[in-house]
Design a protein around this motif. Structure first.
Motif, PDB file in Angstrom:
ATOM      1  N   GLU A  15     -17.688  19.534  31.590  1.00 44.32           N
ATOM      2  CA  GLU A  15     -17.200  18.154  31.645  1.00 44.32           C
ATOM      3  C   GLU A  15     -17.956  17.271  30.666  1.00 44.32           C
ATOM      4  O   GLU A  15     -17.362  16.492  29.920  1.00 44.32           O
ATOM      5  CB  GLU A  15     -17.336  17.606  33.061  1.00 44.32           C
ATOM      6  N   ASP A  28     -18.738  24.079  35.334  1.00 45.73           N
ATOM      7  CA  ASP A  28     -17.818  22.946  35.247  1.00 45.73           C
ATOM      8  C   ASP A  28     -18.540  21.644  34.954  1.00 45.73           C
ATOM      9  O   ASP A  28     -17.975  20.746  34.309  1.00 45.73           O
ATOM     10  CB  ASP A  28     -16.996  22.831  36.533  1.00 45.73           C
ATOM     11  N   THR A  37     -10.428  19.728  31.736  1.00 50.94           N
ATOM     12  CA  THR A  37     -11.585  18.923  32.079  1.00 50.94           C
ATOM     13  C   THR A  37     -11.139  17.466  32.154  1.00 50.94           C
ATOM     14  O   THR A  37     -10.021  17.120  31.770  1.00 50.94           O
ATOM     15  CB  THR A  37     -12.685  19.063  31.012  1.00 50.94           C
ATOM     16  N   ARG A  38     -12.010  16.605  32.640  1.00 46.71           N
ATOM     17  CA  ARG A  38     -11.630  15.193  32.758  1.00 46.71           C
ATOM     18  C   ARG A  38     -11.361  14.566  31.395  1.00 46.71           C
ATOM     19  O   ARG A  38     -10.678  13.544  31.308  1.00 46.71           O
ATOM     20  CB  ARG A  38     -12.714  14.419  33.509  1.00 46.71           C
ATOM     21  N   GLU A  44     -11.454  22.855  37.785  1.00 45.21           N
ATOM     22  CA  GLU A  44     -10.475  22.197  36.920  1.00 45.21           C
ATOM     23  C   GLU A  44      -9.052  22.663  37.205  1.00 45.21           C
ATOM     24  O   GLU A  44      -8.084  21.969  36.864  1.00 45.21           O
ATOM     25  CB  GLU A  44     -10.805  22.450  35.442  1.00 45.21           C
TER      26      GLU A  44
END
Length: 330
Positions: free
Chosen positions: A18, A14, A59-60, A52
Motif C-alpha cells: 500500500e 499488503d 491497492t488503495r 486487496e
C-alpha cells in the motif's frame, strides 16, 4: 514499459504494498507466495495474504494485484487457482524462483527448475482450472545450480500456458549474490514468444539502463531496489520518457515510514509491529544515511510509543487511514 513490484515473502506484504504503490511508477504488484501443499486452498487463505481481493484486487492507490501460488502438485495448484479467481484474482502467478531452503526441501520454488516437465504440468493444470480471461504468469530463476536449463524451463512454462515470464537473473545457488546475469534474460526472450521481464540487481536508474543495454528487456520487476529506494519505479518511469527526476530525499521518505508504522500498528500486535518497521528501515539504510542513524535508535526498542516518537509521530497525528493518506505529500 511495465514496472512491477516483486513478491518478497516476509517483506512486501499488503502494508508495504500500500505504501510503495502510493509513491507512483508501479504498474502492478504480486502477493507474497501463497503455499499450496497437501490440500487446495479456501478463500480465507487468500484474504489473509491478499486483503486487496476484497477491494477489487487493487491497492488503495489503484495498482492491480496478482495472486502468486507456490507448490508442486498440479491438481491442487489448479484447484487453488480456481478459488482465487472466484475471489476476483485478475492474474494467477506461479512461483518457480524462491531460493529458500525450507521451501525447496518441500518441493517448492526454484528446486522445480530441475524438472521442466513438472513446470509444464503445473502451468497446464492452472490454465485448465482458471477462466480464459484470467492470465497465468510465472516467475523463475535461471536454474537451480546452473543456468544451462533455463531455456528449457522457459519453453516448458510457455507451452503450458504462461502468458508472461519474469526472470530473476540468478540461479538458486547464486542466492542474491551479485552480479545478476542479465544476458540470460535476452536468451530466455529469444527462446519464447511471450513477454519476458528482467529482475535482479536493479538498484538505480543507471542499473536499469545497463540492464536494458545488456538484455534488451522492455519490462522490469523491481524488488530490493524499490524497497530500498521507494521512488525508484517513479524515477525509471520518468527516465523512460526522457525526464530525470531527483531522487526522493529523506524528508520525503520519512512520511512513508510514518504511514507504514500507523498501518502496521493498526493491523499487527505490539509484539510484531516493531520488527516490521525495523526490517524496512534496515533496507532503507542502503539509500539514506539518515536511515542508518534511525536504525541504531530503533534496534533494541520495543515500546510502540517510543518508536512513534523516534520516527517523528506524536499523539496529535491523524489516526484515520484516509486522513493519513491524504496528509502525505510525495
Amino acid at each position: 514499459m511495465q514496472i512491477a513490484l516483486a513478491p518478497m515473502e516476509g517483506l512486501v506484504d499488503d502494508i508495504l504494498r500500500e505504501v510503495l504503490t502510493e509513491v507512483g511508477g508501479i504498474d502492478w504488484c504480486v502477493t507474497e507466495f501463497i503455499r499450496v501443499s497437501d490440500r487446495a486452498l479456501q478463500p480465507p487463505a487468500f484474504l489473509k495474504l491478499a486483503p486487496e481481493l476484497a477491494r477489487g484486487s487493487r491497492t488503495r492507490a489503484g495498482v492491480p494485484l496478482r495472486v502468486q501460488l507456490l507448490g508442486s502438485d498440479p491438481s491442487l495448484l489448479g484447484e487453488s487457482a480456481a478459488a482465487a479467481c472466484e475471489l476476483g484474482a485478475p492474474v494467477i502467478d506461479l512461483n518457480f524462483g524462491c531460493p529458500a531452503k525450507t521451501v525447496n526441501r518441500s518441493r517448492g520454488g526454484a528446486v522445480l527448475l530441475n524438472e521442466p516437465e513438472l513446470l509444464h504440468a503445473i502451468v497446464s493444470s492452472v490454465r485448465r482450472h482458471t477462466p480464459a480471461h484470467v492470465p497465468v504468469t510465472a516467475k523463475m530463476r535461471l536454474g537451480y545450480a546452473s543456468p544451462h536449463g533455463a531455456l528449457d524451463c522457459a519453453r516448458a512454462l510457455e507451452s503450458g500456458g504462461a502468458e508472461q515470464i519474469v526472470v530473476h537473473a540468478r540461479t538458486k545457488l547464486d542466492g542474491y549474490k551479485p552480479p545478476a546475469h542479465w544476458e540470460w534474460v535476452a536468451r530466455v526472450q529469444g527462446a519464447v514468444k511471450v513477454p519476458v521481464y528482467a529482475n535482479g540487481d536493479i538498484w538505480s536508474v543507471a542499473d536499469w539502463q545497463r540492464c536494458r543495454q545488456v538484455c534488451g528487456a522492455h519490462d522490469v520487476m523491481l524488488g530490493r531496489g524499490l524497497v530500498s529506494r521507494p521512488d525508484l519505479a517513479r524515477q525509471i518511469a520518468a527516465a523512460e520518457q526522457g525526464v530525470a527526476l531527483a531522487p526522493m530525499a529523506w524528508e520525503q521518505a520519512l512520511p512513508l515510514l510514518q504511514r507504514f508504522w500507523r498501518l502496521a500498528t493498526d493491523k499487527l500486535s505490539p509484539r510484531y509491529a516493531p520488527g516490521r518497521l525495523k526490517q524496512w528501515v534496515a533496507m532503507l539504510t542502503r539509500s539514506y544515511p539518515e536511515a542508518s542513524t534511525l536504525f541504531e535508535q530503533l534496534r533494541r526498542e520495543t515500546d510502540c510509543q517510543r518508536i512513534a516518537r523516534l520516527i517523528g509521530l506524536d499523539e496529535k497525528s491523524p489516526t484515520n487511514g484516509l486522513e493519513r493518506r491524504e496528509a502525505i505529500s510525495i
